[in-house]
Scaffold this active site. Sequence first.
Site, PDB file in Angstrom:
ATOM      1  N   GLU A  88       0.831  -1.206   0.000  1.00 57.80           N
ATOM      2  CA  GLU A  88       0.000   0.000   0.000  1.00 57.80           C
ATOM      3  C   GLU A  88       0.868   1.260   0.000  1.00 57.80           C
ATOM      4  O   GLU A  88       0.533   2.259  -0.655  1.00 57.80           O
ATOM      5  CB  GLU A  88      -0.940  -0.023   1.196  1.00 57.80           C
ATOM      6  N   GLU A 107      -3.613  -9.617   3.859  1.00 64.84           N
ATOM      7  CA  GLU A 107      -4.385  -9.360   5.082  1.00 64.84           C
ATOM      8  C   GLU A 107      -5.465 -10.398   5.329  1.00 64.84           C
ATOM      9  O   GLU A 107      -5.741 -10.777   6.475  1.00 64.84           O
ATOM     10  CB  GLU A 107      -4.996  -7.953   5.029  1.00 64.84           C
TER      11      GLU A 107
END
Length: 257
Positions: free
Chosen positions: A110, A130
């Site tokens: 990210e 995740e």
Amino acid sequence: MSDLVTVTREGALTIITINRPEASNALNNDAQVAMNAAFDAFAADDDQWVAIVTGAGPKAFCAGHDLKQQAASGELVSPPNGFGGLTGRKGLNKPVIAAVNGVAMGGGLELALACDIVVAAAHAAFALPEVRVGLAALGGGIQILPQVIGAKHAMGMLLTGRRVSAQEGHALGFVNEIAEGDVLDVARKWAVEILVASPSSVRATKEAVRLGLSTPYDQAIADQWNYPAMKAMFASEDYVEGPKAFSAKRVPEWKGR
């Protein structure tokens, strides 16, 4: 500045290095604060025009949140400007380059996606894993990845958490270049190419792209004239200097104002 993050300046270039190689450059709370402070300083310094963010050591760019700290404390902390002080930062019109020197996982990917240009070492690997640890890619991955590579490819990564090589990342379109040599040197070459251009024009262009992504085309064409960085470009010394230098067949002397 914390020793968890080092900052060096080379002329108008700022290099921000995550310095936790023993933890694959995962960000704990203190490192998050240090990264946020480093980007605050870069944003506020009129003499700094481009930034590179990288990780210490040859193995990892950033492995995301420090899950060991989260497991111990039950907390998952990000500063107000998002993971690494960048993923949620609004209004930063100065360009940022990611020099991905190894694995970029979770928040690490990210962080790279929040940069304007991504240069990757040949051995780099990327993932948003995740879902495999009971979390979700809440640092912008869910929003940015589909914009960059399309919804189907993004779903293939987001729903499985699978790893993507630097070569596949380049084919998908979120890696600009795979470095044949030192990744930081290649990132510097990109920075030098940007620094040849007017910093006022670069900032106006980045702002127009960023705001245009969420605006219908006809409206963006009309609105761009009133964007703050675009208005600053028209009022800048650089706006006068560029045509003068071109006419005189000399190298422009940019001021960034």
